[in-house]
Motif scaffolding. Sequence first.
Motif, PDB file in Angstrom:
ATOM      1  N   GLY A  87       0.813  -1.206   0.000  1.00 40.43           N
ATOM      2  CA  GLY A  87       0.000   0.000   0.000  1.00 40.43           C
ATOM      3  C   GLY A  87       0.849   1.259   0.000  1.00 40.43           C
ATOM      4  N   ARG A  88       0.320   2.324   0.597  1.00 35.28           N
ATOM      5  CA  ARG A  88       1.055   3.592   0.666  1.00 35.28           C
ATOM      6  C   ARG A  88       1.103   4.052   2.108  1.00 35.28           C
ATOM      7  NH1 ARG A  88      -2.304   8.533  -1.725  1.00 35.28           N
ATOM      8  NH2 ARG A  88      -0.400   8.540  -2.933  1.00 35.28           N
ATOM      9  N   VAL A 105       0.263  -9.195   1.353  1.00 34.83           N
ATOM     10  CA  VAL A 105      -0.361  -7.891   1.150  1.00 34.83           C
ATOM     11  C   VAL A 105      -0.050  -7.036   2.376  1.00 34.83           C
ATOM     12  CG1 VAL A 105      -2.536  -6.631   0.903  1.00 34.83           C
ATOM     13  CG2 VAL A 105      -2.234  -8.839  -0.248  1.00 34.83           C
ATOM     14  N   VAL A 106       0.431  -5.826   2.143  1.00 34.55           N
ATOM     15  CA  VAL A 106       0.638  -4.852   3.206  1.00 34.55           C
ATOM     16  C   VAL A 106      -0.159  -3.613   2.828  1.00 34.55           C
ATOM     17  CG1 VAL A 106       2.321  -3.460   4.476  1.00 34.55           C
ATOM     18  CG2 VAL A 106       2.934  -5.779   3.722  1.00 34.55           C
ATOM     19  N   ARG A 133      -3.323  -5.700   7.408  1.00 32.75           N
ATOM     20  CA  ARG A 133      -4.341  -4.695   7.118  1.00 32.75           C
ATOM     21  C   ARG A 133      -3.933  -3.312   7.627  1.00 32.75           C
ATOM     22  NH1 ARG A 133      -6.114  -7.456   3.024  1.00 32.75           N
ATOM     23  NH2 ARG A 133      -7.164  -9.413   3.597  1.00 32.75           N
ATOM     24  N   ARG A 134      -4.723  -2.345   7.238  1.00 39.16           N
ATOM     25  CA  ARG A 134      -4.416  -0.925   7.441  1.00 39.16           C
ATOM     26  C   ARG A 134      -4.070  -0.603   8.898  1.00 39.16           C
ATOM     27  NH1 ARG A 134      -7.671   3.721   8.735  1.00 39.16           N
ATOM     28  NH2 ARG A 134      -6.500   5.577   8.169  1.00 39.16           N
ATOM     29  N   GLU A 149      -4.397 -13.314   8.529  1.00 35.69           N
ATOM     30  CA  GLU A 149      -4.652 -11.874   8.477  1.00 35.69           C
ATOM     31  C   GLU A 149      -4.223 -11.216   9.778  1.00 35.69           C
ATOM     32  OE1 GLU A 149      -8.677  -9.246   8.175  1.00 35.69           O
ATOM     33  OE2 GLU A 149      -8.210 -10.537   6.466  1.00 35.69           O
ATOM     34  N   ILE A 150      -3.507 -10.114   9.629  1.00 36.23           N
ATOM     35  CA  ILE A 150      -3.206  -9.231  10.752  1.00 36.23           C
ATOM     36  C   ILE A 150      -4.182  -8.070  10.606  1.00 36.23           C
ATOM     37  CG2 ILE A 150      -1.450  -7.894  11.936  1.00 36.23           C
ATOM     38  CD1 ILE A 150      -0.880 -10.932  11.724  1.00 36.23           C
ATOM     39  N   GLY A 151      -5.170  -8.010  11.487  1.00 37.66           N
ATOM     40  CA  GLY A 151      -6.316  -7.141  11.289  1.00 37.66           C
ATOM     41  C   GLY A 151      -5.995  -5.655  11.335  1.00 37.66           C
ATOM     42  N   VAL A 152      -6.960  -4.862  10.935  1.00 34.76           N
ATOM     43  CA  VAL A 152      -6.836  -3.403  10.964  1.00 34.76           C
ATOM     44  C   VAL A 152      -6.414  -2.959  12.364  1.00 34.76           C
ATOM     45  CG1 VAL A 152      -8.098  -1.227  10.783  1.00 34.76           C
ATOM     46  CG2 VAL A 152      -8.544  -3.075   9.148  1.00 34.76           C
ATOM     47  N   GLY A 153      -5.374  -2.146  12.446  1.00 33.35           N
ATOM     48  CA  GLY A 153      -4.943  -1.601  13.724  1.00 33.35           C
ATOM     49  C   GLY A 153      -4.367  -2.607  14.689  1.00 33.35           C
TER      50      GLY A 153
END
Length: 203
Positions: A87-88, A105-106, A133-134, A149-153
């Motif tokens: 990602g960015r 995926v990052v 995740r984000r 998956e490493i979840g959001v936050g």
Amino acid sequence: AVIAQAFVGNRNIVADAAADLTAIKERDPSNTEILTPFLYFKGFVALQGQRVAHWLWHHDRLHLARHIQSRISEVFGVDIHPAARMGRSIMLDHGSGLVIGETAVVEDDVSILQNVTLGGTGKDTGDWHPKVRRGALIGAGAKILGNIEIGVGAKVGAGSVVINTVAAYTSVAGIPARQVGKRHFNLPGITMDQTLSEPEYTI
């Protein structure tokens, strides 16, 4: 010439690089400007090389993409597969010893410290690498293995070995990693809060 071709072919590469520089300026307490990471931070430079290699990979120039991956690994000690989706606003702090596999995926706003592996678990094929995740924060030396998956936050403590999915806004640590503390509701990939004991909140 190859890099310029990638920049023209996908103008998001330059925009993403600018976002990465801003992330470093805002998150790294040892740095307060953008020129130093632009010139000298191997995590940043390696990530930009991967962005070019990723563009080449998806334009059927696989060997040239592999060559760039190999040179980045040789020069910077950072090995990110050209097919990995990055990602960015990503900060690869120090970068040394970082390995990110082909189907990893990052997402945006993630921070990853040195000696982290986003790897597989053997000879699995297909989709066999982690999805970060984000806003997640991955501590130094963490090993995250398999199509999990490493979840959001989420927050992964230094030196942890993660083999199961981590829920959003959860801190994990240990070998194997287990949840520690209470859930939080921020994005540690941005705040760089590496503490693992969280106050309890309710929604």
